[in-house]
Enzyme design. Structure first.
Site, PDB file in Angstrom:
ATOM      1  N   ARG A 198       8.969   6.536   7.041  1.00 33.39           N
ATOM      2  CA  ARG A 198       9.518   6.402   8.416  1.00 33.39           C
ATOM      3  C   ARG A 198      10.129   7.884   8.563  1.00 33.39           C
ATOM      4  NH1 ARG A 198       7.053   2.523   8.954  1.00 33.39           N
ATOM      5  NH2 ARG A 198       7.883   0.457   9.447  1.00 33.39           N
ATOM      6  N   ASN A 209      -0.734  -3.968   5.121  1.00 33.69           N
ATOM      7  CA  ASN A 209      -1.390  -2.617   5.490  1.00 33.69           C
ATOM      8  C   ASN A 209      -1.033  -1.588   4.568  1.00 33.69           C
ATOM      9  OD1 ASN A 209       1.260  -2.199   6.129  1.00 33.69           O
ATOM     10  ND2 ASN A 209       1.272  -2.237   8.100  1.00 33.69           N
ATOM     11  N   GLN A 266      10.339   6.303  18.455  1.00 31.44           N
ATOM     12  CA  GLN A 266       8.933   5.888  18.764  1.00 31.44           C
ATOM     13  C   GLN A 266       8.769   5.267  19.992  1.00 31.44           C
ATOM     14  OE1 GLN A 266       6.859   5.996  14.295  1.00 31.44           O
ATOM     15  NE2 GLN A 266       6.729   4.414  15.488  1.00 31.44           N
ATOM     16  N   HIS A 290       1.937   6.768  15.161  1.00 32.27           N
ATOM     17  CA  HIS A 290       2.196   5.782  14.238  1.00 32.27           C
ATOM     18  C   HIS A 290       1.005   4.875  14.229  1.00 32.27           C
ATOM     19  CE1 HIS A 290       5.082   2.906  12.029  1.00 32.27           C
ATOM     20  NE2 HIS A 290       3.839   3.092  11.555  1.00 32.27           N
TER      21      HIS A 290
HETATM   22  P1  NAI Z   1       7.588  -1.854  -1.420  1.00 32.81           P
HETATM   23  O1  NAI Z   1       8.752  -2.627  -1.092  1.00 32.81           O
HETATM   24  O2  NAI Z   1       6.221  -2.281  -2.225  1.00 32.81           O
HETATM   25  O3  NAI Z   1       7.717  -0.541  -2.254  1.00 32.81           O
HETATM   26  C1  NAI Z   1       9.138   0.478  -1.916  1.00 32.81           C
HETATM   27  C2  NAI Z   1       9.449   1.078  -3.139  1.00 32.81           C
HETATM   28  O4  NAI Z   1      10.537   1.917  -2.957  1.00 32.81           O
HETATM   29  C3  NAI Z   1       9.886   0.227  -4.527  1.00 32.81           C
HETATM   30  O5  NAI Z   1       9.431   0.366  -5.441  1.00 32.81           O
HETATM   31  C4  NAI Z   1      11.419   0.869  -4.209  1.00 32.81           C
HETATM   32  O6  NAI Z   1      11.932   0.468  -5.553  1.00 32.81           O
HETATM   33  C5  NAI Z   1      11.602   1.997  -3.920  1.00 32.81           C
HETATM   34  N1  NAI Z   1      12.545   2.742  -3.549  1.00 32.81           N
HETATM   35  C6  NAI Z   1      13.735   2.074  -2.467  1.00 32.81           C
HETATM   36  N2  NAI Z   1      14.751   3.052  -2.440  1.00 32.81           N
HETATM   37  C7  NAI Z   1      14.248   4.145  -3.026  1.00 32.81           C
HETATM   38  C8  NAI Z   1      15.095   5.193  -3.282  1.00 32.81           C
HETATM   39  N3  NAI Z   1      16.279   5.318  -2.551  1.00 32.81           N
HETATM   40  N4  NAI Z   1      14.425   6.337  -4.256  1.00 32.81           N
HETATM   41  C9  NAI Z   1      13.161   5.777  -4.790  1.00 32.81           C
HETATM   42  N5  NAI Z   1      12.530   4.594  -4.594  1.00 32.81           N
HETATM   43  C10 NAI Z   1      13.133   3.655  -3.595  1.00 32.81           C
HETATM   44  O7  NAI Z   1       7.175  -1.101   0.008  1.00 32.81           O
HETATM   45  P2  NAI Z   1       5.649  -0.723   0.639  1.00 32.81           P
HETATM   46  O8  NAI Z   1       5.007  -1.760   1.113  1.00 32.81           O
HETATM   47  O9  NAI Z   1       5.088   0.214  -0.325  1.00 32.81           O
HETATM   48  O10 NAI Z   1       6.010   0.180   1.729  1.00 32.81           O
HETATM   49  C11 NAI Z   1       7.040   1.230   1.785  1.00 32.81           C
HETATM   50  C12 NAI Z   1       7.455   1.749   2.999  1.00 32.81           C
HETATM   51  O11 NAI Z   1       6.400   2.223   4.024  1.00 32.81           O
HETATM   52  C13 NAI Z   1       7.635   0.479   4.200  1.00 32.81           C
HETATM   53  O12 NAI Z   1       9.127   0.042   3.984  1.00 32.81           O
HETATM   54  C14 NAI Z   1       7.450   1.221   5.504  1.00 32.81           C
HETATM   55  O13 NAI Z   1       8.669   2.010   5.789  1.00 32.81           O
HETATM   56  C15 NAI Z   1       6.482   2.360   5.239  1.00 32.81           C
HETATM   57  N6  NAI Z   1       5.137   1.701   6.120  1.00 32.81           N
HETATM   58  C16 NAI Z   1       4.691   2.465   6.869  1.00 32.81           C
HETATM   59  C17 NAI Z   1       3.525   2.031   7.555  1.00 32.81           C
HETATM   60  C18 NAI Z   1       3.021   2.965   8.486  1.00 32.81           C
HETATM   61  O14 NAI Z   1       1.837   2.409   9.165  1.00 32.81           O
HETATM   62  N7  NAI Z   1       3.317   4.321   8.633  1.00 32.81           N
HETATM   63  C19 NAI Z   1       2.890   0.686   7.245  1.00 32.81           C
HETATM   64  C20 NAI Z   1       3.631   0.203   6.090  1.00 32.81           C
HETATM   65  C21 NAI Z   1       4.756   0.636   5.550  1.00 32.81           C
END
Ligand code: NAI
Length: 360
Positions: free
Chosen positions: A255, A116, A284, A308
């Protein structure tokens, strides 16, 4: 025969209106007949608390839940779930689970990586526009039969020429930057402990800033795109918010718990933030009196919160329903040939999809 517990929200008449609404108790991700044809038992519930849920959990070998209606799988609950072997997140983000305990108990945790991310990126860009253009109060005006251009124009700006920054430049963060480029921002910045390659930076047209505080001090618009885990929980507190440019906009589709609830309310009220928007809350569903529902800036504007929903468009639902089926197929066939990028924890260790620098 495997017992599978599926926790989803109930959609009532909406499930009849739209059969493509896969992620609800009525439509069950489209997996019931497939599972039953193989002799497995699927139990579907919208209960995620209370004795009924706890007893279903204690009897399940697989639990499937979504971030949109998350069953919070705490240490206490996991310790009682003696038969549990696999937790599947229908979507992205498995912070509703105690991952260390899952590791300790050798329970595998997988999510449908990438399912997503485009949906969320689109929503984040939309939220920026909604906030920066001051859309919500303007739309409220016309619905209420009013017409007062000055009242809404006084808090309305352009995205063009602004410095826009993402905290986290993974799948979602990078897509947001890509989508913003045609708006001609002054600069696109990112902070991430994993730098992009020079080629990728060039392709997106963005620059890395080494320190988070430095990044926040330069940005007019900030978007949060990191997972929620120990180092990001409560990261955007009063102190960090005070490092942002005064009057900046903050978008959080990652989040809710990455931001401190009352500190965001206060920052908006004081003018430190001009606007805050997103779709993620803690807990939530958000209680009816959650302050983010009604918080505003001094003009009674600056709030672009929705339930959400960003990662659960009908297109996304199809993708994560397919992804869940693939994960189940892999488990039930005994092949365990999961996509590496879906594995959060497995066999007592953290998998390919690391949650932060500590888990590498
Ligand atoms: P991803 O794993 O592709 O990217 C996450 C990035 O955050 C990575 O590049 C990682 O190195 C970086 N990161 C981790 N800790 C960090 C920190 N302390 N400071 C700076 N950068 C940091 O994950 P993706 O797919 O981009 O998703 C990210 C988050 O978005 C998910 O974990 C989820 O919580 C949220 N999400 C929300 C959705 C919604 O419906 N609102 C749906 C999908 C994801």
């Amino acid at each position: 025969m495997v017992k599978i517990l599926l926790v989803l929200y109930s959609a009532g008449s909406h499930a009849i209106d739209e059969p493509k609404l896969h992620g609800c108790t009525e439509n069950e991700l489209g997996i019931r007949s497939w599972l039953e044809s193989k002799g497995h038992t699927l139990i579907t519930t919208d209960k995620k608390d209370g004795p009924e849920f706890e007893s279903l959990l204690e009897d399940a070998e697989i639990v499937i839940t979504t971030p949109f209606h998350p069953a919070y799988l705490t240490r206490e609950r996991l310790l009682k779930a003696k038969k549990l072997k696999l937790c599947v997140t229908a979507g992205v983000g498995s912070d509703h689970l105690d991952l260390d305990t899952a590791n300790e108990l050798k329970i595998a945790v997988l999510e449908v990586t990438g399912s997503n991310v485009t949906s969320v990126a689109e929503h984040a860009v939309m939220t920026m526009l909604v906030l920066v253009r001051n859309f919500v109060p303007a739309h409220d005006q016309v619905r209420n039969g009013e017409w007062d251009v000055a009242a809404v124009a006084k808090d309305s700006y352009d995205i063009e020429g602004k410095v826009i920054a993402t905290v986290g430049v993974g799948r979602i963060g990078s897509r947001i930057l890509e989508r913003l480029k045609p708006f001609n921002p002054k600069e696109l910045l990112y902070y991430d402990y994993q730098p992009l390659s020079a080629d990728r930076e060039k392709e997106i047209g963005c620059r890395r800033v080494e320190s988070l505080e430095e990044l926040l001090g330069q940005a007019d618009i900030v978007t949060i795109n990191t997972p929620l885990y120990e180092s990001t929980k409560g990261l955007f507190n009063k102190n960090l918010l005070s490092k942002m440019k005064r009057g900046a906009w903050l978008v959080n589709t990652a989040r809710g718990a990455i931001c401190v609830q009352e500190d965001v309310v206060e920052a908006l009220k004081s003018g430190q933030l001009r606007g805050y928007g997103g779709d993620v809350w803690f807990p939530q569903p958000a209680p009816a009196n959650h302050p983010w529902r009604t918080m505003t800036n001094k003009y009674g504007a600056g709030n672009a919160m929705v339930p959400h929903m960003s990662g659960t468009s009908l297109d996304a639902q199809q993708r994560y329903a397919n992804g869940v089926k693939n994960i189940l197929e892999s488990y039930l066939s005994g092949k365990f040939d999961y996509r590496p990028q879906d594995i959060i924890v497995i066999d007592g260790h953290y998998g390919t999809k690391a949650y932060g620098e500590n888990k590498k």
